[in-house]
Design a protein around this motif. Structure first.
Motif, PDB file in Angstrom:
ATOM      1  N   THR A   1      28.827  48.582  -5.331  1.00 58.42           N
ATOM      2  CA  THR A   1      28.597  48.215  -6.727  1.00 58.42           C
ATOM      3  C   THR A   1      29.809  48.551  -7.579  1.00 58.42           C
ATOM      4  OG1 THR A   1      26.249  48.687  -6.430  1.00 58.42           O
ATOM      5  CG2 THR A   1      27.045  48.540  -8.691  1.00 58.42           C
ATOM      6  N   LEU A   2      30.203  47.610  -8.421  1.00 56.36           N
ATOM      7  CA  LEU A   2      31.265  47.825  -9.404  1.00 56.36           C
ATOM      8  C   LEU A   2      30.592  48.094 -10.742  1.00 56.36           C
ATOM      9  CD1 LEU A   2      34.279  47.746 -10.239  1.00 56.36           C
ATOM     10  CD2 LEU A   2      33.970  45.293 -10.659  1.00 56.36           C
ATOM     11  N   ARG A   3      30.898  49.260 -11.332  1.00 56.79           N
ATOM     12  CA  ARG A   3      30.296  49.653 -12.615  1.00 56.79           C
ATOM     13  C   ARG A   3      31.380  49.842 -13.668  1.00 56.79           C
ATOM     14  NH1 ARG A   3      25.008  51.234 -12.054  1.00 56.79           N
ATOM     15  NH2 ARG A   3      24.325  51.534  -9.892  1.00 56.79           N
ATOM     16  N   ASP A   4      31.027  49.497 -14.904  1.00 60.02           N
ATOM     17  CA  ASP A   4      31.972  49.677 -16.001  1.00 60.02           C
ATOM     18  C   ASP A   4      31.949  51.119 -16.492  1.00 60.02           C
ATOM     19  OD1 ASP A   4      29.761  49.967 -17.696  1.00 60.02           O
ATOM     20  OD2 ASP A   4      30.137  48.123 -18.800  1.00 60.02           O
ATOM     21  N   ASN A   5      32.686  51.399 -17.559  1.00 62.12           N
ATOM     22  CA  ASN A   5      32.798  52.777 -18.055  1.00 62.12           C
ATOM     23  C   ASN A   5      31.511  53.312 -18.667  1.00 62.12           C
ATOM     24  OD1 ASN A   5      33.086  50.976 -20.181  1.00 62.12           O
ATOM     25  ND2 ASN A   5      34.432  52.317 -21.343  1.00 62.12           N
ATOM     26  N   ARG A   6      30.496  52.467 -18.818  1.00 65.33           N
ATOM     27  CA  ARG A   6      29.180  52.912 -19.296  1.00 65.33           C
ATOM     28  C   ARG A   6      28.143  52.893 -18.178  1.00 65.33           C
ATOM     29  NH1 ARG A   6      29.301  49.754 -25.030  1.00 65.33           N
ATOM     30  NH2 ARG A   6      30.847  51.105 -25.983  1.00 65.33           N
ATOM     31  N   ALA A   7      28.616  52.780 -16.935  1.00 70.81           N
ATOM     32  CA  ALA A   7      27.782  52.767 -15.732  1.00 70.81           C
ATOM     33  C   ALA A   7      26.923  51.509 -15.601  1.00 70.81           C
ATOM     34  CB  ALA A   7      26.915  54.025 -15.649  1.00 70.81           C
ATOM     35  N   ARG A   8      27.256  50.456 -16.355  1.00 67.49           N
ATOM     36  CA  ARG A   8      26.540  49.184 -16.221  1.00 67.49           C
ATOM     37  C   ARG A   8      27.060  48.450 -14.987  1.00 67.49           C
ATOM     38  NH1 ARG A   8      27.721  47.150 -22.252  1.00 67.49           N
ATOM     39  NH2 ARG A   8      29.765  47.592 -21.372  1.00 67.49           N
ATOM     40  N   VAL A   9      26.163  47.812 -14.243  1.00 68.14           N
ATOM     41  CA  VAL A   9      26.547  47.054 -13.064  1.00 68.14           C
ATOM     42  C   VAL A   9      27.260  45.776 -13.502  1.00 68.14           C
ATOM     43  CG1 VAL A   9      25.690  45.796 -11.051  1.00 68.14           C
ATOM     44  CG2 VAL A   9      24.648  47.985 -11.694  1.00 68.14           C
ATOM     45  N   MET A  10      28.498  45.608 -13.029  1.00 66.66           N
ATOM     46  CA  MET A  10      29.285  44.424 -13.342  1.00 66.66           C
ATOM     47  C   MET A  10      29.302  43.431 -12.189  1.00 66.66           C
ATOM     48  SD  MET A  10      30.596  44.720 -16.441  1.00 66.66           S
ATOM     49  CE  MET A  10      28.910  45.061 -16.856  1.00 66.66           C
ATOM     50  N   ASP A  11      29.218  43.952 -10.964  1.00 67.95           N
ATOM     51  CA  ASP A  11      29.199  43.086  -9.785  1.00 67.95           C
ATOM     52  C   ASP A  11      28.725  43.912  -8.597  1.00 67.95           C
ATOM     53  OD1 ASP A  11      29.461  40.779  -8.300  1.00 67.95           O
ATOM     54  OD2 ASP A  11      31.639  40.722  -8.347  1.00 67.95           O
ATOM     55  N   GLU A  12      28.213  43.224  -7.593  1.00 68.46           N
ATOM     56  CA  GLU A  12      27.803  43.868  -6.356  1.00 68.46           C
ATOM     57  C   GLU A  12      28.148  42.947  -5.199  1.00 68.46           C
ATOM     58  OE1 GLU A  12      23.973  46.620  -7.297  1.00 68.46           O
ATOM     59  OE2 GLU A  12      23.568  44.476  -7.011  1.00 68.46           O
ATOM     60  N   VAL A  13      28.425  43.552  -4.059  1.00 70.33           N
ATOM     61  CA  VAL A  13      28.661  42.779  -2.846  1.00 70.33           C
ATOM     62  C   VAL A  13      27.976  43.507  -1.698  1.00 70.33           C
ATOM     63  CG1 VAL A  13      30.868  43.896  -2.330  1.00 70.33           C
ATOM     64  CG2 VAL A  13      30.390  41.631  -1.425  1.00 70.33           C
ATOM     65  N   SER A  14      27.326  42.739  -0.847  1.00 72.61           N
ATOM     66  CA  SER A  14      26.688  43.309   0.338  1.00 72.61           C
ATOM     67  C   SER A  14      27.681  43.271   1.490  1.00 72.61           C
ATOM     68  CB  SER A  14      25.436  42.516   0.701  1.00 72.61           C
ATOM     69  OG  SER A  14      24.469  42.672  -0.313  1.00 72.61           O
ATOM     70  N   TYR A  15      27.781  44.382   2.182  1.00 69.95           N
ATOM     71  CA  TYR A  15      28.696  44.507   3.300  1.00 69.95           C
ATOM     72  C   TYR A  15      27.888  44.763   4.567  1.00 69.95           C
ATOM     73  CZ  TYR A  15      31.926  46.471   6.649  1.00 69.95           C
ATOM     74  OH  TYR A  15      32.635  46.711   7.783  1.00 69.95           O
ATOM     75  N   ALA A  16      28.267  44.111   5.654  1.00 69.84           N
ATOM     76  CA  ALA A  16      27.708  44.379   6.977  1.00 69.84           C
ATOM     77  C   ALA A  16      28.716  43.896   8.003  1.00 69.84           C
ATOM     78  CB  ALA A  16      26.375  43.671   7.177  1.00 69.84           C
ATOM     79  N   LEU A  17      28.685  44.473   9.180  1.00 71.26           N
ATOM     80  CA  LEU A  17      29.590  44.075  10.246  1.00 71.26           C
ATOM     81  C   LEU A  17      29.313  42.620  10.630  1.00 71.26           C
ATOM     82  CD1 LEU A  17      31.794  45.060  12.163  1.00 71.26           C
ATOM     83  CD2 LEU A  17      30.004  45.675  13.768  1.00 71.26           C
ATOM     84  N   GLY A  18      30.360  41.810  10.667  1.00 69.69           N
ATOM     85  CA  GLY A  18      30.230  40.396  11.039  1.00 69.69           C
ATOM     86  C   GLY A  18      30.585  39.482   9.886  1.00 69.69           C
ATOM     87  N   PHE A  19      30.450  38.195  10.112  1.00 75.00           N
ATOM     88  CA  PHE A  19      30.845  37.179   9.141  1.00 75.00           C
ATOM     89  C   PHE A  19      30.179  37.437   7.799  1.00 75.00           C
ATOM     90  CE2 PHE A  19      30.515  33.151   6.962  1.00 75.00           C
ATOM     91  CZ  PHE A  19      31.812  32.692   7.053  1.00 75.00           C
ATOM     92  N   PRO A  20      30.900  37.324   6.668  1.00 76.93           N
ATOM     93  CA  PRO A  20      32.265  36.848   6.533  1.00 76.93           C
ATOM     94  C   PRO A  20      33.315  37.946   6.634  1.00 76.93           C
ATOM     95  CG  PRO A  20      31.380  37.169   4.355  1.00 76.93           C
ATOM     96  CD  PRO A  20      30.279  37.542   5.354  1.00 76.93           C
ATOM     97  N   TRP A  21      32.927  39.181   6.984  1.00 78.83           N
ATOM     98  CA  TRP A  21      33.876  40.276   7.075  1.00 78.83           C
ATOM     99  C   TRP A  21      34.536  40.269   8.454  1.00 78.83           C
ATOM    100  CZ3 TRP A  21      34.457  42.183   2.446  1.00 78.83           C
ATOM    101  CH2 TRP A  21      33.406  42.098   1.550  1.00 78.83           C
ATOM    102  N   PRO A  22      35.825  40.620   8.514  1.00 78.78           N
ATOM    103  CA  PRO A  22      36.513  40.693   9.817  1.00 78.78           C
ATOM    104  C   PRO A  22      35.842  41.725  10.725  1.00 78.78           C
ATOM    105  CG  PRO A  22      38.083  40.837   8.009  1.00 78.78           C
ATOM    106  CD  PRO A  22      36.709  40.920   7.391  1.00 78.78           C
TER     107      PRO A  22
END
Length: 79
Positions: A56-77
């Protein structure tokens, strides 16, 4: 701003990215530079779980600005 969830990274106050710009952070900044020729802003703390998690990417007020799910396999190398 900060990354949280598996890895933690605190961005330098005042950092400005242009539209469609990006910043790179790495577990091992020196390895990234020597192996791929990519400069990172700095090193993050922690590690991503291969089983999957959300970063999770949070701004200086701890608000969620973006999120990405990560797991082994596509689309990650996998190498």
């Amino acid at each position: 701003w900060t990354f949280s969830g598996g890895v933690e990274f605190f961005f330098t106050p005042g950092l400005v990215l242009p539209a469609r710009g990006y910043a790179v952070v790495a577990q091992d900044v020196g390895y990234l530079q020597s192996r791929f020729g990519v400069a990172a802003l700095g090193a993050y703390v922690g590690r991503l779980a291969n089983e999957g998690e959300t970063v999770t990417l949070r701004d200086n007020r701890a608000r969620v600005m973006d999120e990405v799910s990560y797991a082994l396999g596509f689309p990650w190398p996998i190498t």
